[in-house]
Design an enzyme around this catalytic site. Structure first.
Site, PDB file in Angstrom:
ATOM      1  N   GLY A  65     -20.703 -18.051 -40.502  1.00 49.86           N
ATOM      2  CA  GLY A  65     -19.457 -18.763 -40.203  1.00 49.86           C
ATOM      3  C   GLY A  65     -19.628 -20.262 -40.369  1.00 49.86           C
ATOM      4  CG  PHE A  66     -17.202 -24.458 -39.321  1.00 46.28           C
ATOM      5  CD1 PHE A  66     -17.619 -25.406 -40.252  1.00 46.28           C
ATOM      6  CD2 PHE A  66     -16.695 -24.897 -38.099  1.00 46.28           C
ATOM      7  CE1 PHE A  66     -17.557 -26.771 -39.960  1.00 46.28           C
ATOM      8  CE2 PHE A  66     -16.611 -26.248 -37.805  1.00 46.28           C
ATOM      9  CZ  PHE A  66     -17.056 -27.177 -38.734  1.00 46.28           C
ATOM     10  CB  THR A 110     -13.865 -14.939 -38.994  1.00 41.19           C
ATOM     11  OG1 THR A 110     -14.932 -14.976 -38.052  1.00 41.19           O
ATOM     12  CG2 THR A 110     -12.673 -14.204 -38.404  1.00 41.19           C
ATOM     13  N   GLY A 111     -16.669 -14.655 -41.019  1.00 38.59           N
ATOM     14  CA  GLY A 111     -17.723 -15.381 -41.737  1.00 38.59           C
ATOM     15  C   GLY A 111     -17.579 -15.192 -43.237  1.00 38.59           C
ATOM     16  CG  ASP A 125     -19.537  -5.000 -34.916  1.00 40.94           C
ATOM     17  OD1 ASP A 125     -19.799  -5.841 -34.024  1.00 40.94           O
ATOM     18  OD2 ASP A 125     -18.514  -4.289 -34.902  1.00 40.94           O
ATOM     19  CB  SER A 183     -16.713 -15.371 -31.278  1.00 40.51           C
ATOM     20  OG  SER A 183     -15.401 -15.223 -30.745  1.00 40.51           O
ATOM     21  CE  LYS A 190     -34.285  -6.568 -19.116  1.00 40.39           C
ATOM     22  NZ  LYS A 190     -33.953  -5.217 -19.615  1.00 40.39           N
ATOM     23  CE1 TYR A 203     -13.456 -17.927 -29.186  1.00 40.22           C
ATOM     24  CE2 TYR A 203     -12.418 -19.779 -28.077  1.00 40.22           C
ATOM     25  CZ  TYR A 203     -13.417 -19.275 -28.886  1.00 40.22           C
ATOM     26  OH  TYR A 203     -14.382 -20.138 -29.376  1.00 40.22           O
ATOM     27  CB  THR A 209     -16.742 -28.634 -34.078  1.00 36.91           C
ATOM     28  OG1 THR A 209     -17.210 -28.919 -32.758  1.00 36.91           O
ATOM     29  CG2 THR A 209     -17.790 -29.075 -35.083  1.00 36.91           C
TER      30      THR A 209
END
Ligand code: UDP
Length: 310
Positions: free
Chosen positions: A11-12, A36-37, A57, A76, A106, A146, A176
């Site tokens: 993504g961005f 969305t990437g 995913d 996300s 973990k 969200y 951003t």
């Protein structure tokens, strides 16, 4: 060599983080399901022996062989337009996805940095927003998918820190912008730039008096890296405190692009925050970080990127 896993790495923000981590001498494993990437954001890394891409995913179990030192959980949808169209995926990646990323941390005894958001403050009643503010979020509004997913993500991250002793970091990321945002991202800056460059009307929602504070991507990534390497295990705001009404940003972009586009006013989205500005005292004092790139300089670089896309 240390190894970092970046969820949402194409993504961005994620792709710029991959670049930053590689430049700091880390190996990077990028995981993204590409909802969305975009692989174009990481195509320049193909063939780099310190970089690997896994299409996956992360709401499902994550298997990574070998050692992992750092996990940066950035998967996300992040544009309001996206999370309104992908409400269930947004809730799932913030909750189930964060659970899987923490489980991986973990298992590997890795340090994990959660990409949280200024949206945890909702439509804020305290201004600017310090980390101590608990927020004003409508859980059942359209943005709740969200905001509440990220609030849950912070809660489960703190629980893994407290009950499983996982080393956790939480960045509350404010607006951003920069190259690699999508042309049809839906957020204000890419919308305004694309509209200005293609001669379309500039769509200001509401009367444009609502404010935001925009951070340039290189500053954001520097802040995130400093937080990852710090000992600060409670949330830290990362953003640029220079606040501006949206109408002014629209005018700046028209001027910088020499555009003939006219501003039109459209309906304000439901629960759109009226103001937003990070109090970055904590980042300044604990991380020795503050933004360096001024907005106009950042806008010029972003405009150049979109010019090349068209
Ligand atoms: N906005 C706008 N026109 C657009 C896109 C967004 O006026 O074409 C407004 C939006 O209503 C909000 C601000 O710009 O008040 C920032 O929106 P964005 O989608 O960038 O992110 P947000 O800060 O709301 O998460």
């Amino acid at each position: 060599m240390k190894t970092a896993v970046v969820t949402g790495g194409s993504g961005f923000l994620g792709s710029h983080l991959c670049d930053k981590l590689l430049s700091e001498g880390l190996k990077v494993i990028c995981i993204d399901n590409l909802i969305t990437g975009n692989v174009d954001n990481i195509s320049h890394l193909a063939g780099n022996e310190n970089f690997a891409f896994i299409k996956h995913d992360i709401t499902n179990y994550i298997f990574i062989p070998g050692k992992v030192d750092y996990i940066l959980h950035f998967a996300s949808p992040a544009s309001p337009v996206d999370y309104l169209q992908l409400p269930i995926q947004t809730l799932k990646v913030g909750s189930l996805g964060t659970h899987k990323a923490l489980g991986l941390a973990k298992e590997k005894k890795a340090r994990i940095l959660l990409a949280s958001t200024s949206e945890v403050y909702g439509d804020p009643e305290i201004h600017p927003q310090p980390e101590e503010y608990w927020g004003n979020v409508n859980p059942i509004g359209p943005r709740g998918v969200y905001d509440e997913a990220k609030r849950f993500a912070e809660a489960i991250t703190m629980a893994y820190q407290r009950y499983h002793n996982v080393e956790t970091r939480i960045a509350r990321i404010f607006n951003t912008f920069g190259p690699r945002m999508r042309a049809k991202d839906g957020r204000a800056i890419p919308n305004f730039i694309m509209q200005a460059l293609t001669g379309q009307p500039i769509t200001v929602y509401g009367d444009g008096s609502q404010t935001r504070s925009f951070c340039y991507i290189t500053d954001q990534v520097d802040g995130l890296f400093k937080l990852l390497m710090s000992e600060e295990d409670e949330p830290v705001n990362i953003g640029n405190p220079e606040e501006i009404p949206l109408i002014e940003i629209a005018k700046e972009i028209i001027e910088l692009t020499n555009s003939k586009s006219k501003i039109i006013f459209e309906e304000l989205p439901v629960n759109d925050p009226k103001v937003r500005q990070p109090d970055i005292t904590k980042a300044r004092t604990k991380l020795g970080w503050e933004p360096k790139v001024n907005r106009l300089e950042g806008l010029k670089k972003t405009i150049q990127y979109f010019k090349e896309l068209i």
